[in-house]
Design an enzyme around this catalytic site. Structure first.
Site, PDB file in Angstrom:
ATOM      1  N   SER A 301       0.820  -1.201   0.000  1.00 60.10           N
ATOM      2  CA  SER A 301       0.000   0.000   0.000  1.00 60.10           C
ATOM      3  C   SER A 301       0.860   1.260   0.000  1.00 60.10           C
ATOM      4  O   SER A 301       1.891   1.334   0.678  1.00 60.10           O
ATOM      5  CB  SER A 301      -0.954  -0.028   1.197  1.00 60.10           C
ATOM      6  OG  SER A 301      -0.650   1.000   2.109  1.00 60.10           O
ATOM      7  N   LYS A 302       0.396   2.222  -0.780  1.00 59.75           N
ATOM      8  CA  LYS A 302       1.134   3.475  -0.944  1.00 59.75           C
ATOM      9  C   LYS A 302       1.308   4.171   0.410  1.00 59.75           C
ATOM     10  O   LYS A 302       2.339   4.761   0.693  1.00 59.75           O
ATOM     11  CB  LYS A 302       0.330   4.353  -1.902  1.00 59.75           C
ATOM     12  CG  LYS A 302       1.035   5.580  -2.391  1.00 59.75           C
ATOM     13  CD  LYS A 302       0.242   6.202  -3.527  1.00 59.75           C
ATOM     14  CE  LYS A 302       0.733   7.594  -3.842  1.00 59.75           C
ATOM     15  NZ  LYS A 302       0.008   8.206  -4.956  1.00 59.75           N
ATOM     16  N   ARG A 303       0.275   4.054   1.221  1.00 59.85           N
ATOM     17  CA  ARG A 303       0.279   4.763   2.496  1.00 59.85           C
ATOM     18  C   ARG A 303       1.162   4.064   3.534  1.00 59.85           C
ATOM     19  O   ARG A 303       1.934   4.688   4.245  1.00 59.85           O
ATOM     20  CB  ARG A 303      -1.171   4.866   2.999  1.00 59.85           C
ATOM     21  CG  ARG A 303      -1.406   5.840   4.110  1.00 59.85           C
ATOM     22  CD  ARG A 303      -2.907   6.041   4.314  1.00 59.85           C
ATOM     23  NE  ARG A 303      -3.622   4.768   4.359  1.00 59.85           N
ATOM     24  CZ  ARG A 303      -3.699   3.980   5.441  1.00 59.85           C
ATOM     25  NH1 ARG A 303      -3.127   4.351   6.558  1.00 59.85           N
ATOM     26  NH2 ARG A 303      -4.356   2.841   5.397  1.00 59.85           N
ATOM     27  N   LYS A 304       1.054   2.734   3.571  1.00 61.08           N
ATOM     28  CA  LYS A 304       1.746   2.016   4.654  1.00 61.08           C
ATOM     29  C   LYS A 304       3.174   1.585   4.307  1.00 61.08           C
ATOM     30  O   LYS A 304       3.973   1.353   5.200  1.00 61.08           O
ATOM     31  CB  LYS A 304       0.958   0.748   5.009  1.00 61.08           C
ATOM     32  CG  LYS A 304      -0.324   1.021   5.743  1.00 61.08           C
ATOM     33  CD  LYS A 304      -0.886  -0.287   6.302  1.00 61.08           C
ATOM     34  CE  LYS A 304      -2.294  -0.497   5.831  1.00 61.08           C
ATOM     35  NZ  LYS A 304      -2.825  -1.821   6.004  1.00 61.08           N
ATOM     36  N   LEU A 308       7.088   0.698  -1.541  1.00 65.28           N
ATOM     37  CA  LEU A 308       6.329   0.574  -2.787  1.00 65.28           C
ATOM     38  C   LEU A 308       6.838   1.589  -3.822  1.00 65.28           C
ATOM     39  O   LEU A 308       6.825   1.333  -5.018  1.00 65.28           O
ATOM     40  CB  LEU A 308       4.836   0.802  -2.527  1.00 65.28           C
ATOM     41  CG  LEU A 308       3.921   0.671  -3.743  1.00 65.28           C
ATOM     42  CD1 LEU A 308       4.021  -0.732  -4.346  1.00 65.28           C
ATOM     43  CD2 LEU A 308       2.477   0.951  -3.382  1.00 65.28           C
TER      44      LEU A 308
END
Ligand code: GLU
Length: 552
Positions: A301-304, A308
């Site tokens: 995930s981009k956020r976590k 990435l």
């Protein structure tokens, strides 16, 4: 319905014909078996591991077969366009040695199958929308957003499939006069495919299509029945239509894309068939997954997950060769075996195949990447590592560049520490870590990080260091040097050999290892390091003496 007339009504401005485009973009003149692949990123400015993963497949398939790999910018959604995104894509991939042969470039397009920005291909898409209208394969749809929402609500209530199809496709039934009327009054419309799928049939009797996927084998799926939008109200195509037109006219042979596109494959098959185009070979790649905090597999995930983003690897200073090596281990199940059999072969000699790709979620593991980095870096000559560090530092840590520039001989000796012999040290991973790892070689970064062993009193530590300084001779060879340390140990009541201590722990305060740890901490600031004697040889006599004296 007079479809010819309808087509002219809607696309009076389109004068070119499909035949013109077939002529303008002929089949590529490539050797037999050469593959043509493309990367089709949206210019969002965020380039991620998934892009690299896909690009790697594209690049290998094309370049291994003497084919062509091109870059097409999928910018039909102008809301997502970010300035400089094309440069980011090209430079980020170039760093990993992924180079395009044609397509969108930093200074404009190269190649004869362009334009390579979808936003500049409106006329081509419209020509084929016009053609489909002419053949009764597509139609203008005037449904408003409210009407579509109403349809959806009804479908939900009746537990029917969502979407515009068959009985819901009200605009299919408009007469040419009604359409003309709508156009005159400026009603917005989209162009929809008139799906030939049998929407009314029972779900379990649905007709199926079969597609050979190079990664997944035969895919059998229900045929498409939806009147999907092919041109939006602004005349810009949807992904579905652009994919079909572009990959046909850019003469793509292999469409490598993420498995999230699998559900729309039936739409693409219907479009290819309607247009009379040959289907490309699809390669639907598996999602990149990782083991999440709870021990379960999940999508990156981009956020976590900072890992990435491709920027992450450049910032940290991962060596591109190591990242490539790692990607191949997750891309092709037989790569590791090949590597064991061919430890020194250049990576490009490995024959990459779509068939050996996993189709059930490729597991990304940063620890595994780091392990591979160690294996790859140990084989890179120190001189090259030094150049690599300089490049990295210039971009990401300019304040340390001076430590490397003009200091190459010193740096190379440091990198080569313990790397020769049958059991070379494998502790270099990525530039940021490498700098941390060797930072004690630079006075400005040298600091005492660890503590003396608990069994060594402050008094003894002092005694060790002053005896060491007194007897220190920079010309001593390794065994003379160690002999002196043994002597210091014995004089202070420490066993000269660890095994003596183990046999009679009550007779000693500790052993020679404790004594050398004291020295190690004084000279390196750390209790763990490569061989002290070798390090001192690199540091030089003056610096070694200074550090011990300072500690005293
Ligand atoms: N623009 C699409 C995406 O970024 C490309 C998919 C494809 O390669 O066809 O997902």
């Amino acid at each position: 319905m007079n479809y010819e007339k309808l087509a002219e009504l809607l696309f009076a401005n389109i004068t070119k014909t499909p035949a013109d485009y077939e002529k303008e973009f002929p089949k590529r003149n490539l050797p037999d078996g050469a593959k043509v692949t493309r990367l089709g990123p949206s210019p969002t400015g965020f380039i991620h591991l998934g892009n690299l993963y896909g690009a790697f497949v594209d690049e290998r398939l094309a370049h291994q077969s003497g084919g062509t790999f091109f870059l097409r910018i999928e910018d039909t959604d102008d809301k997502r366009f970010v300035e400089g995104a094309v440069e980011t894509i090209i430079t980020s991939l170039k760093f990993f040695d992924i180079n395009f042969d044609e397509g969108a470039g930093m200074d404009g397009d190269t190649g004869s199958y362009g334009p390579y920005h979808q936003s500049r291909r409106a006329e081509i898409y419209q020509c084929f929308a016009k053609e489909m209208i002419k053949k009764g394969q597509a139609y203008p749809c005037f449904l408003t957003e409210e009407e579509i929402a109403e349809i959806r609500a009804k479908q939900e209530a009746n537990k029917e499939n969502p979407g515009i199809y068959g009985k819901w496709a009200k605009s299919r039934e408009l007469t040419i006069e009604q359409i003309e009327e709508n156009l005159k009054s400026g009603k917005p419309y989209v162009i929809r495919l008139k799906s030939q799928g049998d929407w009314a049939c029972e779900p379990d009797k649905a007709k199926t299509i079969s597609v050979e996927d190079a990664i997944r084998g035969t895919l059998t799926m229900p045929e498409n029945t939806a009147d999907v939008v092919i041109l939006k109200a602004n005349g810009i195509p949807t992904y579905h239509f652009a994919h079909v037109i572009d990959d046909h006219f850019m003469r793509t042979t292999h469409v490598v894309r993420g498995e999230e596109w699998l559900p729309s494959l039936p739409i693409h098959v219907e479009l290819f068939n309607a247009l009379g185009f040959e289907l490309p070979i699809y390669c639907h790649t598996a999602q990149l997954m990782k083991i999440g905090e709870d021990g379960n597999k999940r999508k990156l995930s981009k956020r976590k997950d900072p890992e990435l983003s491709l920027d992450y690897y450049r910032n940290e200073g991962y060596h591109p060769a190591a990242v490539r090596e790692y990607l191949l281990t997750i891309l092709n199940s037989n790569f590791e075996e090949w590597r064991i059999a061919n430890p020194d072969a250049p990576i490009d000699e490995f024959e990459f195949t779509a068939e050996k790709m996993s189709n059930s979620g490729a597991l990304f593991d940063l620890n595994k990447l780091n392990d591979i980095c160690k294996d790859v870096l140990v084989k890179i000559p120190a001189g090259e590592l030094c150049e690599f560090m300089k490049k990295w530092a210039k971009e990401f840590k300019p304040e340390i560049l001076h430590l490397f520039e003009g200091n190459e001989a010193y740096i190379e000796k440091i990198f080569d520490l313990g790397r020769t012999g049958d059991k070379p040290r494998k502790d270099l991973i990525y530039a940021k870590q490498m700098f941390e790892f060797i930072s004690y070689f630079f006075d400005d970064y040298f600091k005492i990080e660890d503590e003396y062993p608990q069994n060594v009193s402050q008094e003894d530590a002092k005694a060790v260091l002053s005896a060491y300084l007194e007897t220190y001779n920079h010309q001593d060879d390794q065994s003379e040097w160690f002999g002196k340390i043994r002597e210091i140990a014995t004089n202070l009541g420490y066993a000269a050999k660890p095994k003596d201590y183990k046999k009679n722990p009550d007779m000693y305060k500790g052993h020679v290892g404790d004594v050398s740890t004291v020295i190690r901490i004084a000279v390196m600031g750390r209790s763990q390091s490569p061989d002290i004697w070798e390090i001192q040889q690199i540091l030089g006599e003056e610096r070694t003496r200074q550090r011990i004296a300072k500690m005293l």
